[in-house]
Motif scaffolding. Structure first.
Motif, mmCIF file in Angstrom:
data_model
loop_
_atom_site.group_PDB
_atom_site.id
_atom_site.type_symbol
_atom_site.label_atom_id
_atom_site.label_comp_id
_atom_site.label_asym_id
_atom_site.label_seq_id
_atom_site.Cartn_x
_atom_site.Cartn_y
_atom_site.Cartn_z
ATOM 1 N N LEU A 1 0.829 -1.203 0.000
ATOM 2 C CA LEU A 1 0.000 0.000 0.000
ATOM 3 C C LEU A 1 0.867 1.258 0.000
ATOM 4 O O LEU A 1 0.537 2.247 -0.669
ATOM 5 N N SER A 2 1.989 1.215 0.701
ATOM 6 C CA SER A 2 2.912 2.355 0.701
ATOM 7 C C SER A 2 3.445 2.625 -0.691
ATOM 8 O O SER A 2 3.618 3.785 -1.097
ATOM 9 N N LEU A 3 3.708 1.569 -1.448
ATOM 10 C CA LEU A 3 4.151 1.742 -2.832
ATOM 11 C C LEU A 3 3.054 2.369 -3.677
ATOM 12 O O LEU A 3 3.325 3.229 -4.535
ATOM 13 N N ALA A 4 1.806 1.953 -3.440
ATOM 14 C CA ALA A 4 0.681 2.573 -4.154
ATOM 15 C C ALA A 4 0.605 4.057 -3.834
ATOM 16 O O ALA A 4 0.360 4.897 -4.714
ATOM 17 N N ILE A 5 0.826 4.405 -2.585
ATOM 18 C CA ILE A 5 0.793 5.808 -2.170
ATOM 19 C C ILE A 5 1.917 6.594 -2.846
ATOM 20 O O ILE A 5 1.713 7.726 -3.312
ATOM 21 N N GLU A 6 3.110 5.993 -2.910
ATOM 22 C CA GLU A 6 4.216 6.667 -3.594
ATOM 23 C C GLU A 6 3.890 6.894 -5.066
ATOM 24 O O GLU A 6 4.218 7.945 -5.628
ATOM 25 N N ALA A 7 3.245 5.907 -5.704
ATOM 26 C CA ALA A 7 2.867 6.067 -7.106
ATOM 27 C C ALA A 7 1.894 7.230 -7.271
ATOM 28 O O ALA A 7 2.022 8.035 -8.206
ATOM 29 N N MET A 8 0.936 7.336 -6.360
ATOM 30 C CA MET A 8 -0.051 8.417 -6.452
ATOM 31 C C MET A 8 0.582 9.767 -6.152
ATOM 32 O O MET A 8 0.233 10.771 -6.776
ATOM 33 N N LYS A 9 1.518 9.810 -5.228
ATOM 34 C CA LYS A 9 2.249 11.054 -4.974
ATOM 35 C C LYS A 9 2.973 11.523 -6.230
ATOM 36 O O LYS A 9 3.132 12.726 -6.462
ATOM 37 N N ALA A 10 3.410 10.557 -7.034
ATOM 38 C CA ALA A 10 4.125 10.880 -8.272
ATOM 39 C C ALA A 10 3.175 11.222 -9.419
ATOM 40 O O ALA A 10 3.622 11.475 -10.537
ATOM 41 N N GLN B 1 -8.844 9.925 0.895
ATOM 42 C CA GLN B 1 -9.548 10.992 0.176
ATOM 43 C C GLN B 1 -8.586 11.970 -0.474
ATOM 44 O O GLN B 1 -8.930 12.641 -1.446
ATOM 45 N N ARG B 2 -7.379 12.009 0.042
ATOM 46 C CA ARG B 2 -6.358 12.907 -0.495
ATOM 47 C C ARG B 2 -6.098 12.633 -1.979
ATOM 48 O O ARG B 2 -5.743 13.545 -2.732
ATOM 49 N N PHE B 3 -6.296 11.372 -2.393
ATOM 50 C CA PHE B 3 -5.936 10.994 -3.750
ATOM 51 C C PHE B 3 -7.128 10.898 -4.700
ATOM 52 O O PHE B 3 -6.940 10.633 -5.889
ATOM 53 N N GLY B 4 -8.331 11.122 -4.186
ATOM 54 C CA GLY B 4 -9.512 11.149 -5.049
ATOM 55 C C GLY B 4 -9.634 9.903 -5.895
ATOM 56 O O GLY B 4 -9.508 8.770 -5.403
ATOM 57 N N GLN C 1 -7.601 8.745 -8.002
ATOM 58 C CA GLN C 1 -6.336 8.086 -8.345
ATOM 59 C C GLN C 1 -6.276 6.662 -7.794
ATOM 60 O O GLN C 1 -5.535 5.820 -8.308
ATOM 61 N N PHE C 2 -7.050 6.388 -6.730
ATOM 62 C CA PHE C 2 -6.990 5.087 -6.058
ATOM 63 C C PHE C 2 -8.268 4.310 -6.271
ATOM 64 O O PHE C 2 -9.365 4.830 -6.090
ATOM 65 N N SER C 3 -8.109 3.040 -6.652
ATOM 66 C CA SER C 3 -9.253 2.147 -6.823
ATOM 67 C C SER C 3 -9.002 0.871 -6.027
ATOM 68 O O SER C 3 -7.898 0.302 -6.085
ATOM 69 N N PHE C 4 -10.030 0.416 -5.291
ATOM 70 C CA PHE C 4 -9.920 -0.802 -4.500
ATOM 71 C C PHE C 4 -11.003 -1.773 -4.926
ATOM 72 O O PHE C 4 -12.153 -1.383 -5.106
ATOM 73 N N ASP C 5 -10.632 -3.038 -5.109
ATOM 74 C CA ASP C 5 -11.570 -4.059 -5.569
ATOM 75 C C ASP C 5 -11.347 -5.325 -4.752
ATOM 76 O O ASP C 5 -10.236 -5.849 -4.709
ATOM 77 N N CYS C 6 -12.399 -5.809 -4.101
ATOM 78 C CA CYS C 6 -12.282 -7.020 -3.286
ATOM 79 C C CYS C 6 -13.239 -8.105 -3.766
ATOM 80 O O CYS C 6 -13.711 -8.933 -2.988
ATOM 81 N N SER C 7 -13.535 -8.110 -5.046
ATOM 82 C CA SER C 7 -14.433 -9.105 -5.620
ATOM 83 C C SER C 7 -13.863 -10.515 -5.495
ATOM 84 O O SER C 7 -12.650 -10.728 -5.641
ATOM 85 N N ASP C 8 -14.735 -11.488 -5.253
ATOM 86 C CA ASP C 8 -14.304 -12.890 -5.227
ATOM 87 C C ASP C 8 -13.909 -13.389 -6.614
ATOM 88 O O ASP C 8 -13.292 -14.445 -6.736
#
Length: 237
Positions: free
Chosen positions: A82-91, A119-122, A124-131
């Motif tokens: 998740l930290s890597l995802a955050i770094e990507a969004m910061k970039a 919410q900071r990233f609007g 930019q972030f997508s989460f999916d927990c589908s089976d």
């Protein structure tokens, strides 16, 4: 590469120390900082803010990379992803987090553990927990993803848990080709075999990845392994 300690691991250690010794949290934080070679927690925190392990690792990634992030349970592998995802969004890039393990509430809690508000990233972030998550499902969801998008798969060993899903090896190969073609970075959270023994090996490596079904681990271009607060990342091969 020299190991580093994620700041969230140090905070967890300080909170435990504070409870065990009835020490004020600020004093426990300073004590942990001294153990790490800093005069105070504020100095350690400032240094980590400059160069966190996730930031260092993200800077080394390139479009088309397939990264394994592995650790035994409760060692911070999902937080690292998740930290890597955050770094990507910061970039300025987008991040997708596909999980067959976490719920939306879980991932919100992980953001908060990292002291980040999603919410900071609007959008930019997508989460999916589908089976239904598998390689084909993710490729369809990523149809319009731009080059540089970082994708987290949580986690590798669950991709073929449903009998109707393709073999894990086939899914990994499909995702590798897709990542290279589209310029994506795919981060796979992975389990470590229970036979791994920290007493004989301080950090797991690619030989310790749990493989209930065989796959070609050379498909992964980089690895990141965590154990007891230490992190090591390197090219694979």
């Amino acid at each position: 590469m020299k190991t580093t300690v994620p700041i969230y691991q140090l905070k967890r250690k300080a909170k435990l120390l504070a409870r065990q010794t009835s020490t004020p949290l600020h004093a426990a934080l300073d004590r942990i900082a001294v153990e790490q070679g800093y005069r105070s927690w504020s100095l350690l925190s400032a240094k980590h803010a400059e160069t966190s392990p996730a930031e260092i690792l993200y800077r080394s990634l390139k479009q088309g990379d397939m990264l394994l992030v592995g650790a035994r349970p409760r060692q911070g592998k999902t937080l690292m992803a998740l930290s890597l995802a955050i770094e990507a969004m910061k970039a300025g890039n987008s991040a997708f987090f596909f999980s067959l393990d976490y719920t939306p509430a879980d991932i919100l809690g992980r953001f908060r553990a990292l002291e980040v508000e999603p919410q900071r990233f609007g959008d930019q972030f997508s989460f999916d927990c589908s089976d239904a998550i598998n390689a084909g499902y993710m490729i369809e969801a990523l149809e319009t993803a731009a080059a540089g998008t970082l994708v987290v798969v949580d986690y590798l060993q669950l991709l073929d848990q449903r009998r109707e899903n393709p073999p894990l090896a086939d899914q990994v190969s499909t995702l590798e080709s897709f990542a290279r073609k589209r310029g994506l970075i795919i981060v796979f959270v992975t389990q470590i075999d229970r036979a791994y023994d920290e007493a004989t090996k301080p950090l797991p490596d690619i030989a310790d990845v749990r493989l209930p079904n065989p796959i070609d681990l050379s498909k992964f271009s980089r690895t990141c392994f965590l154990q007891s607060g230490s992190v090591a990342f390197r090219p694979n091969g």
